[in-house]
Design a protein around this motif. Structure first.
Motif, PDB file in Angstrom:
ATOM      1  N   ALA A 146      49.514  47.250  48.279  1.00 53.70           N
ATOM      2  CA  ALA A 146      48.317  46.410  48.425  1.00 53.70           C
ATOM      3  C   ALA A 146      47.210  46.947  47.525  1.00 53.70           C
ATOM      4  CB  ALA A 146      47.858  46.419  49.877  1.00 53.70           C
ATOM      5  N   LEU A 147      46.460  46.014  46.907  1.00 54.69           N
ATOM      6  CA  LEU A 147      45.358  46.415  46.021  1.00 54.69           C
ATOM      7  C   LEU A 147      44.133  46.652  46.894  1.00 54.69           C
ATOM      8  CD1 LEU A 147      45.257  44.401  42.702  1.00 54.69           C
ATOM      9  CD2 LEU A 147      44.623  46.786  43.070  1.00 54.69           C
ATOM     10  N   PRO A 159      41.960  36.545  50.743  1.00 53.93           N
ATOM     11  CA  PRO A 159      43.171  35.713  50.659  1.00 53.93           C
ATOM     12  C   PRO A 159      43.923  35.870  49.339  1.00 53.93           C
ATOM     13  CG  PRO A 159      41.193  34.376  50.412  1.00 53.93           C
ATOM     14  CD  PRO A 159      40.728  35.741  50.736  1.00 53.93           C
ATOM     15  N   SER A 160      43.326  36.540  48.333  1.00 53.72           N
ATOM     16  CA  SER A 160      44.030  36.721  47.046  1.00 53.72           C
ATOM     17  C   SER A 160      44.682  38.095  47.012  1.00 53.72           C
ATOM     18  CB  SER A 160      43.029  36.607  45.893  1.00 53.72           C
ATOM     19  OG  SER A 160      42.331  35.392  45.988  1.00 53.72           O
ATOM     20  N   ILE A 161      45.385  38.363  45.907  1.00 52.80           N
ATOM     21  CA  ILE A 161      46.038  39.666  45.759  1.00 52.80           C
ATOM     22  C   ILE A 161      44.972  40.752  45.627  1.00 52.80           C
ATOM     23  CG2 ILE A 161      47.635  41.019  44.342  1.00 52.80           C
ATOM     24  CD1 ILE A 161      48.809  38.545  45.825  1.00 52.80           C
ATOM     25  N   THR A 162      43.857  40.387  44.961  1.00 58.58           N
ATOM     26  CA  THR A 162      42.767  41.365  44.831  1.00 58.58           C
ATOM     27  C   THR A 162      41.645  40.958  45.781  1.00 58.58           C
ATOM     28  OG1 THR A 162      41.396  40.158  43.248  1.00 58.58           O
ATOM     29  CG2 THR A 162      43.250  41.410  42.346  1.00 58.58           C
ATOM     30  N   PRO A 163      40.800  41.915  46.173  1.00 52.24           N
ATOM     31  CA  PRO A 163      39.647  41.546  47.005  1.00 52.24           C
ATOM     32  C   PRO A 163      38.762  40.542  46.251  1.00 52.24           C
ATOM     33  CG  PRO A 163      39.956  43.917  46.969  1.00 52.24           C
ATOM     34  CD  PRO A 163      40.862  43.356  45.932  1.00 52.24           C
ATOM     35  N   LEU A 164      37.843  39.899  46.962  1.00 55.98           N
ATOM     36  CA  LEU A 164      37.115  38.755  46.411  1.00 55.98           C
ATOM     37  C   LEU A 164      36.272  39.083  45.183  1.00 55.98           C
ATOM     38  CD1 LEU A 164      36.385  35.829  46.563  1.00 55.98           C
ATOM     39  CD2 LEU A 164      34.634  36.363  48.255  1.00 55.98           C
ATOM     40  N   THR A 165      35.609  40.248  45.193  1.00 60.88           N
ATOM     41  CA  THR A 165      34.743  40.562  44.048  1.00 60.88           C
ATOM     42  C   THR A 165      35.571  40.651  42.775  1.00 60.88           C
ATOM     43  OG1 THR A 165      33.312  41.822  45.521  1.00 60.88           O
ATOM     44  CG2 THR A 165      32.986  42.149  43.169  1.00 60.88           C
ATOM     45  N   LEU A 191      37.432  48.335  45.241  1.00 60.41           N
ATOM     46  CA  LEU A 191      38.607  48.608  46.084  1.00 60.41           C
ATOM     47  C   LEU A 191      38.239  48.876  47.536  1.00 60.41           C
ATOM     48  CD1 LEU A 191      41.041  50.670  43.818  1.00 60.41           C
ATOM     49  CD2 LEU A 191      41.279  48.334  44.631  1.00 60.41           C
ATOM     50  N   ALA A 192      36.946  49.152  47.799  1.00 58.02           N
ATOM     51  CA  ALA A 192      36.543  49.384  49.200  1.00 58.02           C
ATOM     52  C   ALA A 192      36.303  48.060  49.913  1.00 58.02           C
ATOM     53  CB  ALA A 192      35.256  50.217  49.242  1.00 58.02           C
ATOM     54  N   GLU A 193      36.192  46.980  49.141  1.00 57.57           N
ATOM     55  CA  GLU A 193      35.892  45.677  49.748  1.00 57.57           C
ATOM     56  C   GLU A 193      37.036  45.234  50.659  1.00 57.57           C
ATOM     57  OE1 GLU A 193      35.529  42.393  46.980  1.00 57.57           O
ATOM     58  OE2 GLU A 193      34.323  41.253  48.417  1.00 57.57           O
ATOM     59  N   ARG A 194      36.653  44.557  51.728  1.00 60.10           N
ATOM     60  CA  ARG A 194      37.670  44.061  52.682  1.00 60.10           C
ATOM     61  C   ARG A 194      38.695  43.207  51.946  1.00 60.10           C
ATOM     62  NH1 ARG A 194      34.443  40.649  56.583  1.00 60.10           N
ATOM     63  NH2 ARG A 194      32.581  41.624  55.707  1.00 60.10           N
ATOM     64  N   PRO A 195      39.951  43.223  52.396  1.00 58.32           N
ATOM     65  CA  PRO A 195      40.974  42.368  51.781  1.00 58.32           C
ATOM     66  C   PRO A 195      40.600  40.894  51.943  1.00 58.32           C
ATOM     67  CG  PRO A 195      41.976  43.989  53.225  1.00 58.32           C
ATOM     68  CD  PRO A 195      40.495  44.039  53.477  1.00 58.32           C
ATOM     69  N   THR A 246      25.397  43.417  51.908  1.00 58.94           N
ATOM     70  CA  THR A 246      24.152  43.755  52.615  1.00 58.94           C
ATOM     71  C   THR A 246      24.274  45.098  53.331  1.00 58.94           C
ATOM     72  OG1 THR A 246      25.029  42.542  54.490  1.00 58.94           O
ATOM     73  CG2 THR A 246      23.565  41.347  53.001  1.00 58.94           C
ATOM     74  N   SER A 247      25.498  45.542  53.584  1.00 59.56           N
ATOM     75  CA  SER A 247      25.673  46.823  54.287  1.00 59.56           C
ATOM     76  C   SER A 247      27.065  47.351  53.956  1.00 59.56           C
ATOM     77  CB  SER A 247      25.583  46.616  55.803  1.00 59.56           C
ATOM     78  OG  SER A 247      26.749  45.933  56.235  1.00 59.56           O
ATOM     79  N   PHE A 248      27.355  48.571  54.388  1.00 62.08           N
ATOM     80  CA  PHE A 248      28.682  49.146  54.148  1.00 62.08           C
ATOM     81  C   PHE A 248      29.736  48.393  54.953  1.00 62.08           C
ATOM     82  CE2 PHE A 248      27.732  52.646  51.379  1.00 62.08           C
ATOM     83  CZ  PHE A 248      26.379  52.849  51.575  1.00 62.08           C
ATOM     84  N   GLU A 249      29.379  48.013  56.211  1.00 68.16           N
ATOM     85  CA  GLU A 249      30.339  47.229  57.011  1.00 68.16           C
ATOM     86  C   GLU A 249      30.577  45.863  56.364  1.00 68.16           C
ATOM     87  OE1 GLU A 249      27.906  48.810  58.546  1.00 68.16           O
ATOM     88  OE2 GLU A 249      29.005  50.332  59.669  1.00 68.16           O
ATOM     89  N   ASP A 250      29.506  45.287  55.816  1.00 61.60           N
ATOM     90  CA  ASP A 250      29.656  43.974  55.170  1.00 61.60           C
ATOM     91  C   ASP A 250      30.648  44.091  54.018  1.00 61.60           C
ATOM     92  OD1 ASP A 250      29.140  41.332  54.252  1.00 61.60           O
ATOM     93  OD2 ASP A 250      27.693  42.115  52.794  1.00 61.60           O
ATOM     94  N   MET A 251      30.661  45.245  53.366  1.00 56.22           N
ATOM     95  CA  MET A 251      31.563  45.438  52.221  1.00 56.22           C
ATOM     96  C   MET A 251      32.994  45.677  52.700  1.00 56.22           C
ATOM     97  SD  MET A 251      31.283  48.187  49.127  1.00 56.22           S
ATOM     98  CE  MET A 251      31.277  49.649  50.121  1.00 56.22           C
ATOM     99  N   THR A 252      33.167  46.600  53.687  1.00 53.67           N
ATOM    100  CA  THR A 252      34.537  47.010  54.025  1.00 53.67           C
ATOM    101  C   THR A 252      35.155  46.155  55.128  1.00 53.67           C
ATOM    102  OG1 THR A 252      33.815  48.503  55.791  1.00 53.67           O
ATOM    103  CG2 THR A 252      33.887  49.407  53.534  1.00 53.67           C
ATOM    104  N   GLY A 253      34.292  45.482  55.915  1.00 51.71           N
ATOM    105  CA  GLY A 253      34.848  44.673  57.010  1.00 51.71           C
ATOM    106  C   GLY A 253      35.354  45.533  58.142  1.00 51.71           C
TER     107      GLY A 253
END
Ligand SMILES: COC(=O)[C@@H](C)c1ccc(-c2ccccc2)c(F)c1
Length: 553
Positions: free
Chosen positions: A404-405, A484-490, A478-482, A446-453
């Protein structure tokens, strides 16, 4: 300190520092005005209201299969959508390029010195209070602590959309034609030409290209091994240099002359190199039948143009289609850009290179016909390909899951590679991931939780960076929450523009090239228009090509 360190100008306004700690924002062409370019003009307000939210749009594009099944079949709607994808993504890439990595302001070098990778956002100015400008810690977090806590694989996380190792090696083989960092001179410099030039197949210099040609019927040099065509041995091709490390003993019949010096590293890259050489020679055979009077030179150049077309077609319709998980059918139709504002030239951006470090896709080992090969067993070795046969190796790649990416999924053995990426990002003074989200029209985290989920990794990153705006570019990707794509949204929303621009800005897509005669007539044109991943392998494997795709069956 320079007041521009605080990035006071919003909406891509350009900051100019003045005397006694003053500054001005240049809002030209941003659609905003005011001292910080914070006030939208009327037309901007309307456009902003009409523009779909990127998160919503992404969800819509990756769901509602039933609706997309209908839209994909209505040509005039589908063509409008593809035109929108090409032009909107192309618009987001500054052309001509505005920045390079040695200056935090616009220079002529950004355009005229092509040995630079371009930069989408300029480096953080020197002598600012913190590495990110004014936010976050005075020093970057310790890179080893960061790697251990955020990137190292505890246990293999399989890619949730069943992506296989064939996809991972496609990514590596394809991107190495334009990611050619000049490591001897520095990470801000490239030896590449700026796009899909298939130099990974033919060689990067005219000398290398000449050395790899047979001189007959336009074909590339090959040799028979176990009755099959393979690239030539390195010892048989004078003048070509490959990146074999001196300390690893490799027999002479284990070293090959390939289009890219790095492709001797992994058997997966060697497999793709072999398939593409066979495809080029197959196309030459077709062209010789059609044009018996053409000489070696004309067959070679025409076949190479056809191969560029095949590469772009397969990359959009198989590779990006899988990567994005879009239900919108992605098609390669360059004629949709003709007569529009779209421009046919491209430069590779340093940030695109960093984004594309997808080592989490690499599994800990690969099982080929019952034999387990750890990553290091395969390094600088083509043995697995010859021990089991190319077909078996290809089927092994199809049937093996990629990683997983995401964070905490880098194999231990890739620690030094990852460390280099993070150190280069710091040497190039990349702005933070939120600066890139703003640049590509996304709402900043907006926050670390917002980024990682989630909360655990968020707490670790909070302790390391303190401020969400101080999270480094590659770390945030790579810290962004997974998603629907192979890569995170950003990665989708900022990689998309660089990727689509790089594919559609190819000269063959321009009006003067995109016609049958460029490719040897209708038949050659059709080879491009009917190319696919499955066809590429089925036409060039000895045995069964059952199940060739980017998903584990
Ligand atoms: C923005 O999304 C798009 O335009 C779609 C077509 C798209 C295009 C390209 C990518 C892509 C992103 C990162 C690396 C390689 C390709 C992607 F993930 C999605």
């Amino acid at each position: 300190y320079d007041p521009c360190c605080a990035y006071p100008c919003e909406n891509q306004g350009i900051c100019l520092s003045e005397a006694n700690r003053n500054y001005t924002c240049d809002c030209t062409g941003t659609g905003y005005y005011g001292s910080n370019c914070e006030i939208p003009t009327w037309s901007t307000m309307i456009k902003t209201k009409l523009k779909p939210d990127p998160e919503w749009l992404h969800t819509f594009l990756t769901s509602n299969s039933w609706l997309w099944a209908i839209l994909n079949r209505i040509p005039f709607i589908h063509k409008r959508l593809m035109t929108y994808v090409y032009l909107s993504r192309g618009d987001m890439v500054d052309s001509p390029p505005t920045y390079e990595s040695d200056h935090s302001y616009i220079t002529l070098n950004a355009y005229f010195n092509e040995s630079y990778y371009a930069r989408t956002l300029p480096p953080v100015p020197e002598h600012c209070p913190t590495p990110m400008g004014v936010k976050g810690p005075k020093e970057y977090p310790d890179v080893d602590e960061l790697i251990k806590k955020v990137f190292m694989r505890r246990e293999f996380i399989p890619e949730p959309h069943d992506t296989n190792v064939l996809f991972q090696y496609y990514a590596q083989h394809f991107t190495h034609q334009f990611f050619r960092t000049d490591y001897k001179k520095g990470p801000q410099l490239t030896k590449g030409t700026g796009g899909v030039d298939v130099s990974n197949i033919y060689g990067l210099t005219e000398q290398d290209r000449r050395a790899l040609r047979s001189g007959v019927d336009g074909k590339l040099r090959t040799q028979k091994i176990n009755g099959e065509d393979f690239p030539p041995y390195l010892k048989d091709v004078p003048g070509i240099s490959m990146d074999y490390p001196p300390h690893i003993p490799i027999p002479e019949n284990g070293k090959f002359a390939l289009g890219h010096p790095f492709f001797a590293l992994l058997p997966g890259l060697f497999a793709y190199a072999t398939i593409w050489v066979r495809e080029h020679n197959r196309v030459c055979d077709e062209l010789v039948k059609l044009h018996p009077s053409w000489d070696d030179e004309r067959i070679y150049h025409t076949a190479r143009l056809i191969i560029v077309g095949e590469v772009i077609k397969i990359t959009i319709e198989d590779y990006v289609q899988h990567l994005s998980q879009y239900k919108l059918k992605l098609t390669f139709e360059p004629e949709l850009t003709h007569g529009t504002r779209f421009q046919y030239h491209n430069r590779i951006h340093a940030e695109f290179n960093h984004l594309y470090h997808w080592h989490p896709l690499i599994p800990d080992s690969l099982n080929v016909s019952g034999t387990d090969y750890a990553i290091m067993d395969m390094a600088y070795s083509t043995a697995p390909v010859f021990k089991h046969g190319l077909d078996e190796f290809i089927h092994a790649m199809v049937n093996s899951r990629a990683g997983a990416l995401t964070n905490r999924n880098h194999a231990q053995v890739l620690y030094p590679v990852l460390k280099k990426v993070l150190e280069n990002g710091r040497e190039l003074r990349f702005q933070g991931v939120n600066a890139y989200r703003r640049r590509f029209g996304m709402v900043p985290f907006t926050s670390f939780e917002d980024m990682t989920g989630e909360t655990e990794l968020a707490a670790i990153l909070e302790e390391l960076y303190g401020d969400i705006d101080a999270v480094e570019y590659y770390v945030g990707l790579l810290a962004e929450r997974p998603g629907p794509s192979i890569t995170p949204l950003t990665m989708v929303n900022i990689g998309g523009p660089w990727s689509v621009k790089g594919l559609l800005a190819n000269p063959i897509c321009s009006p003067r090239y995109w016609k049958p005669s460029t490719f040897g007539g209708e038949e050659g044109f059709n080879i491009i228009k009917t190319a696919s991943l499955e066809k590429l392998f089925c036409l060039n494997m000895k045995g069964s090509c059952e199940g060739i795709s980017f998903k584990v069956p």
